[in-house]
Design a protein around this motif. Structure first.
Motif, PDB file in Angstrom:
ATOM      1  N   ILE A 156       0.850  -1.194   0.000  1.00  0.00           N
ATOM      2  CA  ILE A 156       0.000   0.000   0.000  1.00  0.00           C
ATOM      3  C   ILE A 156       0.888   1.248   0.000  1.00  0.00           C
ATOM      4  O   ILE A 156       2.073   1.182   0.350  1.00  0.00           O
ATOM      5  CB  ILE A 156      -1.002   0.065   1.187  1.00  0.00           C
ATOM      6  N   THR A 172      -5.148   6.039  -0.247  1.00  0.00           N
ATOM      7  CA  THR A 172      -6.220   6.941  -0.695  1.00  0.00           C
ATOM      8  C   THR A 172      -7.055   6.363  -1.836  1.00  0.00           C
ATOM      9  O   THR A 172      -7.952   7.028  -2.334  1.00  0.00           O
ATOM     10  CB  THR A 172      -5.663   8.319  -1.139  1.00  0.00           C
ATOM     11  N   ILE A 188      -3.405  15.453  -6.103  1.00  0.00           N
ATOM     12  CA  ILE A 188      -3.805  14.048  -5.887  1.00  0.00           C
ATOM     13  C   ILE A 188      -3.123  13.580  -4.594  1.00  0.00           C
ATOM     14  O   ILE A 188      -1.903  13.696  -4.465  1.00  0.00           O
ATOM     15  CB  ILE A 188      -3.400  13.168  -7.098  1.00  0.00           C
ATOM     16  N   GLY A 211       1.693   4.794  -5.631  1.00  0.00           N
ATOM     17  CA  GLY A 211       0.266   4.613  -5.906  1.00  0.00           C
ATOM     18  C   GLY A 211      -0.130   5.315  -7.196  1.00  0.00           C
ATOM     19  O   GLY A 211      -0.929   4.798  -7.985  1.00  0.00           O
ATOM     20  N   ALA A 212       0.443   6.485  -7.429  1.00  0.00           N
ATOM     21  CA  ALA A 212       0.100   7.259  -8.630  1.00  0.00           C
ATOM     22  C   ALA A 212       0.604   6.557  -9.890  1.00  0.00           C
ATOM     23  O   ALA A 212      -0.096   6.492 -10.901  1.00  0.00           O
ATOM     24  CB  ALA A 212       0.676   8.668  -8.530  1.00  0.00           C
ATOM     25  N   VAL A 255       2.066  -2.496 -13.514  1.00  0.00           N
ATOM     26  CA  VAL A 255       2.240  -2.869 -12.097  1.00  0.00           C
ATOM     27  C   VAL A 255       1.224  -3.946 -11.712  1.00  0.00           C
ATOM     28  O   VAL A 255       1.561  -4.932 -11.049  1.00  0.00           O
ATOM     29  CB  VAL A 255       2.066  -1.613 -11.202  1.00  0.00           C
ATOM     30  N   PHE A 256      -0.038  -3.768 -12.148  1.00  0.00           N
ATOM     31  CA  PHE A 256      -1.086  -4.724 -11.773  1.00  0.00           C
ATOM     32  C   PHE A 256      -1.014  -5.996 -12.621  1.00  0.00           C
ATOM     33  O   PHE A 256      -1.270  -7.082 -12.122  1.00  0.00           O
ATOM     34  CB  PHE A 256      -2.475  -4.076 -11.880  1.00  0.00           C
ATOM     35  N   ILE A 276       6.291  -4.003  -7.903  1.00  0.00           N
ATOM     36  CA  ILE A 276       6.310  -3.021  -6.812  1.00  0.00           C
ATOM     37  C   ILE A 276       7.129  -1.818  -7.289  1.00  0.00           C
ATOM     38  O   ILE A 276       8.271  -1.988  -7.746  1.00  0.00           O
ATOM     39  CB  ILE A 276       6.943  -3.652  -5.552  1.00  0.00           C
ATOM     40  N   VAL A 277       6.553  -0.636  -7.196  1.00  0.00           N
ATOM     41  CA  VAL A 277       7.266   0.564  -7.649  1.00  0.00           C
ATOM     42  C   VAL A 277       8.254   0.981  -6.560  1.00  0.00           C
ATOM     43  O   VAL A 277       7.864   1.171  -5.408  1.00  0.00           O
ATOM     44  CB  VAL A 277       6.284   1.735  -7.917  1.00  0.00           C
ATOM     45  N   ARG A 315      -9.904  22.084  -7.129  1.00  0.00           N
ATOM     46  CA  ARG A 315     -10.053  20.875  -6.311  1.00  0.00           C
ATOM     47  C   ARG A 315     -10.707  21.194  -4.965  1.00  0.00           C
ATOM     48  O   ARG A 315     -11.673  20.558  -4.568  1.00  0.00           O
ATOM     49  CB  ARG A 315      -8.666  20.246  -6.099  1.00  0.00           C
ATOM     50  N   GLN A 338     -14.314  19.434  -4.229  1.00  0.00           N
ATOM     51  CA  GLN A 338     -14.219  18.074  -3.665  1.00  0.00           C
ATOM     52  C   GLN A 338     -14.301  18.087  -2.136  1.00  0.00           C
ATOM     53  O   GLN A 338     -13.769  18.999  -1.500  1.00  0.00           O
ATOM     54  CB  GLN A 338     -12.889  17.424  -4.098  1.00  0.00           C
ATOM     55  N   ALA A 342     -12.285   7.671  -0.793  1.00  0.00           N
ATOM     56  CA  ALA A 342     -11.173   7.208  -1.635  1.00  0.00           C
ATOM     57  C   ALA A 342     -11.225   7.968  -2.956  1.00  0.00           C
ATOM     58  O   ALA A 342     -10.928   7.428  -4.016  1.00  0.00           O
ATOM     59  CB  ALA A 342     -11.255   5.707  -1.849  1.00  0.00           C
ATOM     60  N   GLY A 343     -11.634   9.222  -2.892  1.00  0.00           N
ATOM     61  CA  GLY A 343     -11.724  10.031  -4.106  1.00  0.00           C
ATOM     62  C   GLY A 343     -12.882   9.556  -4.969  1.00  0.00           C
ATOM     63  O   GLY A 343     -13.923   9.128  -4.452  1.00  0.00           O
ATOM     64  N   PHE A 356     -17.867  11.217  -5.301  1.00  0.00           N
ATOM     65  CA  PHE A 356     -17.210  10.771  -4.064  1.00  0.00           C
ATOM     66  C   PHE A 356     -18.230  10.114  -3.139  1.00  0.00           C
ATOM     67  O   PHE A 356     -19.251  10.731  -2.806  1.00  0.00           O
ATOM     68  CB  PHE A 356     -16.618  11.967  -3.296  1.00  0.00           C
ATOM     69  N   GLU A 415     -13.407   2.199  -9.241  1.00  0.00           N
ATOM     70  CA  GLU A 415     -11.986   2.563  -9.401  1.00  0.00           C
ATOM     71  C   GLU A 415     -11.216   2.158  -8.139  1.00  0.00           C
ATOM     72  O   GLU A 415     -10.058   1.768  -8.188  1.00  0.00           O
ATOM     73  CB  GLU A 415     -11.863   4.083  -9.620  1.00  0.00           C
TER      74      GLU A 415
HETATM   75  C1  LIG Z   1      -9.728  13.319  -1.875  1.00  0.00           C
HETATM   76  C2  LIG Z   1      -9.170  12.433  -2.960  1.00  0.00           C
HETATM   77  C3  LIG Z   1      -8.958  12.958  -4.234  1.00  0.00           C
HETATM   78  C4  LIG Z   1      -8.440  12.139  -5.252  1.00  0.00           C
HETATM   79  N1  LIG Z   1      -8.235  12.678  -6.496  1.00  0.00           N
HETATM   80  C5  LIG Z   1      -7.729  11.904  -7.478  1.00  0.00           C
HETATM   81  C6  LIG Z   1      -7.505  12.451  -8.786  1.00  0.00           C
HETATM   82  O1  LIG Z   1      -7.741  13.624  -9.062  1.00  0.00           O
HETATM   83  N2  LIG Z   1      -7.000  11.613  -9.738  1.00  0.00           N
HETATM   84  C7  LIG Z   1      -6.704  10.303  -9.483  1.00  0.00           C
HETATM   85  O2  LIG Z   1      -6.234   9.599 -10.396  1.00  0.00           O
HETATM   86  N3  LIG Z   1      -6.901   9.766  -8.254  1.00  0.00           N
HETATM   87  C8  LIG Z   1      -7.405  10.529  -7.255  1.00  0.00           C
HETATM   88  N4  LIG Z   1      -7.611   9.981  -6.008  1.00  0.00           N
HETATM   89  C9  LIG Z   1      -7.306   8.558  -5.770  1.00  0.00           C
HETATM   90  C10 LIG Z   1      -5.879   8.292  -5.236  1.00  0.00           C
HETATM   91  O3  LIG Z   1      -5.373   9.420  -4.536  1.00  0.00           O
HETATM   92  C11 LIG Z   1      -4.918   7.920  -6.362  1.00  0.00           C
HETATM   93  O4  LIG Z   1      -5.319   6.737  -7.020  1.00  0.00           O
HETATM   94  C12 LIG Z   1      -3.491   7.724  -5.821  1.00  0.00           C
HETATM   95  O5  LIG Z   1      -2.610   7.622  -6.898  1.00  0.00           O
HETATM   96  C13 LIG Z   1      -3.353   6.487  -4.927  1.00  0.00           C
HETATM   97  O6  LIG Z   1      -2.095   6.556  -4.281  1.00  0.00           O
HETATM   98  P1  LIG Z   1      -1.867   5.907  -2.832  1.00  0.00           P
HETATM   99  O7  LIG Z   1      -0.437   6.086  -2.481  1.00  0.00           O
HETATM  100  O8  LIG Z   1      -2.841   6.437  -1.860  1.00  0.00           O
HETATM  101  O9  LIG Z   1      -2.157   4.382  -3.159  1.00  0.00           O
HETATM  102  P2  LIG Z   1      -2.994   3.316  -2.298  1.00  0.00           P
HETATM  103  O10 LIG Z   1      -4.406   3.767  -2.188  1.00  0.00           O
HETATM  104  O11 LIG Z   1      -2.282   2.995  -1.050  1.00  0.00           O
HETATM  105  O12 LIG Z   1      -2.929   2.073  -3.301  1.00  0.00           O
HETATM  106  C14 LIG Z   1      -3.638   2.099  -4.522  1.00  0.00           C
HETATM  107  C15 LIG Z   1      -3.219   0.877  -5.351  1.00  0.00           C
HETATM  108  O13 LIG Z   1      -1.859   1.045  -5.767  1.00  0.00           O
HETATM  109  C16 LIG Z   1      -1.044  -0.020  -5.279  1.00  0.00           C
HETATM  110  N5  LIG Z   1       0.239   0.564  -4.864  1.00  0.00           N
HETATM  111  C17 LIG Z   1       0.441   1.596  -4.008  1.00  0.00           C
HETATM  112  N6  LIG Z   1       1.758   1.857  -3.904  1.00  0.00           N
HETATM  113  C18 LIG Z   1       2.398   0.968  -4.699  1.00  0.00           C
HETATM  114  C19 LIG Z   1       3.770   0.716  -5.013  1.00  0.00           C
HETATM  115  N7  LIG Z   1       4.775   1.430  -4.485  1.00  0.00           N
HETATM  116  N8  LIG Z   1       4.055  -0.296  -5.868  1.00  0.00           N
HETATM  117  C20 LIG Z   1       3.057  -1.047  -6.410  1.00  0.00           C
HETATM  118  N9  LIG Z   1       1.754  -0.860  -6.153  1.00  0.00           N
HETATM  119  C21 LIG Z   1       1.430   0.142  -5.307  1.00  0.00           C
HETATM  120  C22 LIG Z   1      -1.814  -0.643  -4.113  1.00  0.00           C
HETATM  121  O14 LIG Z   1      -1.509  -2.022  -3.985  1.00  0.00           O
HETATM  122  C23 LIG Z   1      -3.268  -0.423  -4.550  1.00  0.00           C
HETATM  123  O15 LIG Z   1      -3.690  -1.454  -5.417  1.00  0.00           O
HETATM  124  C24 LIG Z   1      -8.135  10.780  -4.978  1.00  0.00           C
HETATM  125  C25 LIG Z   1      -8.344  10.269  -3.687  1.00  0.00           C
HETATM  126  C26 LIG Z   1      -8.854  11.081  -2.686  1.00  0.00           C
HETATM  127  C27 LIG Z   1      -9.054  10.510  -1.311  1.00  0.00           C
END
Ligand SMILES: Cc1cc2nc3c(=O)[nH]c(=O)nc-3n(C[C@H](O)[C@H](O)[C@H](O)COP(=O)(O)OP(=O)(O)OC[C@H]3O[C@@H](n4cnc5c(N)ncnc54)[C@H](O)[C@@H]3O)c2cc1C
Length: 300
Positions: free
Chosen positions: A62, A66, A125, A131-132, A177-178, A183-184, A210, A214, A221-222, A259, A293
């Motif tokens: 993780i 988010t 974001i 995660g991105a 990745v999926f 793992i990034v 934003r 929002q 989770a967005g 949301f 998503e």
């Molecule tokens: C308020 C809010 C606004 C948002 N706005 C946007 C937006 O504008 N655009 C958008 O695209 N998303 C948005 N999101 C969703 C989210 O922020 C993105 O998808 C973000 O990139 C997820 O990153 P994270 O680190 O929180 O990943 P996590 O939620 O922790 O994980 C998401 C997925 O990625 C995998 N993952 C995480 N880190 C790694 C790693 N290092 N290597 C391999 N796999 C990994 C996890 O296994 C999981 O499957 C929003 C969320 C919230 C809460």
């Protein structure tokens, strides 16, 4: 398995046991995992992945939590959180090399300070770089695939894999990745020299868009659903009469219908059922099929 004795004395970073995952997800939902590890260096991460494989311990990754919804039973085995601890940024001319636990917002702000343009749209974001990259996150017409040059990954045997942008097979909220269970570890961004005033104006504009639209202060989770071809999830939910609709602590945000928020102490089951109910009402009223998503993790 007696996880405490299995991991005793190991140098993998911070190690916790029976950690409630609701503390590590923006939804505030999720039961415990057996082992929770926050590595701070790549060699710790690689050794941990190899160790888990040798000991048949399942590994889940993780970032900032988010975009995940974790079940009430939680996650068996080892959760590796690549977040605050796995955080480093290096700047080489117009390149930003960022480790995967770094927040996208932090990397963006540093790029602006260095008069680099390219990250303004995605700077709000709330996830990590890892995660991105995994999600090919994007906003306001800009996605990770537009600014990434290459990614350094680790496979489930602990080998380092370097992939170019093309090789990452980025598509809408998806990447290699999926497909390959990678793992990034870090990513290299190719940006451009820009005018500091223009960068600042754009940053302020996207931040305003934003924050004004929002429900950032709520547990969510967005965007819960992907954008369906030919429409927008938020528009369809609104047109289905669901703005503000709630069941227990689960609610469609009044501020942004895309949301779904947890207003208190919703369980996984309640939230999962609520998400399914929203998709089903939208299908009945509009004919569009909404695909989730948000990623579901954990034992059912
Ligand atoms: C308020 C809010 C606004 C948002 N706005 C946007 C937006 O504008 N655009 C958008 O695209 N998303 C948005 N999101 C969703 C989210 O922020 C993105 O998808 C973000 O990139 C997820 O990153 P994270 O680190 O929180 O990943 P996590 O939620 O922790 O994980 C998401 C997925 O990625 C995998 N993952 C995480 N880190 C790694 C790693 N290092 N290597 C391999 N796999 C990994 C996890 O296994 C999981 O499957 C929003 C969320 C919230 C809460």
């Amino acid at each position: 398995m007696d996880y405490k004795s299995v991991y005793e004395g190991k140098n993998f970073g911070i190690i916790l046991f029976d950690e409630p995952l609701k503390l590590h997800t923006n939804f505030g939902i999720g039961g415990p995992c057996d082992v929770f590890v926050e590595p701070s260096k790549e060699d710790e991460l690689i050794n941990l992945i190899k160790f888990n494989k040798e000991n048949n311990i399942e590994t889940t990754i993780i970032g900032n939590g988010t975009n995940i919804l974790v079940t009430d039973k939680g996650i068996r085995g080892c959760v590796i959180a690549l977040s605050n601890n796995y955080d480093n940024i290096e700047i080489k001319e117009d390149h930003l090399i960022v480790t995967s636990g770094t927040l996208l917002s932090k990397a963006s702000k540093l790029s602006f300070k260095n008069e680099l343009t390219g990250m303004e749209e995605v700077s709000g974001i709330p996830g990590t770089i890892g995660g991105a990259v995994a999600m090919n996150a994007g906003a306001y017409g800009r996605e990770m695939k537009d600014i990434i040059e290459s990614v350094r990954l680790i496979d489930r045997s602990g080998n380092i894999v370097e992939l170019s942008n093309q090789e990452m097979d980025f598509s809408y909220r998806h990447s290699k990745v999926f497909d390959d269970d990678l793992i990034v570890s870090s990513a290299s961004f190719r940006l451009k020299k820009g005018n500091p005033e223009d960068i600042n104006e754009a940053y302020k504009d996207f931040t305003y868009r934003r924050t004004s639209k929002q429900p950032l202060e709520k547990k969510s989770a967005g965007s819960t659903f992907k954008r369906p071809v030919g429409s927008f999830a938020s528009k369809l939910i609104d047109e289905s009469g669901l703005r503000g609709y709630s069941r227990g602590d689960c609610q469609v945000s009044e501020k942004h219908c895309g949301f779904i928020i947890n207003n208190g102490d919703a369980s996984f089951e309640e939230m999962d059922n609520f998400i399914k109910e929203i998709a089903s009402i939208v299908k009945e009223k509009t004919g569009f099929i909404l695909e989730r998503e948000v990623k579901i993790l954990g034992d059912l």
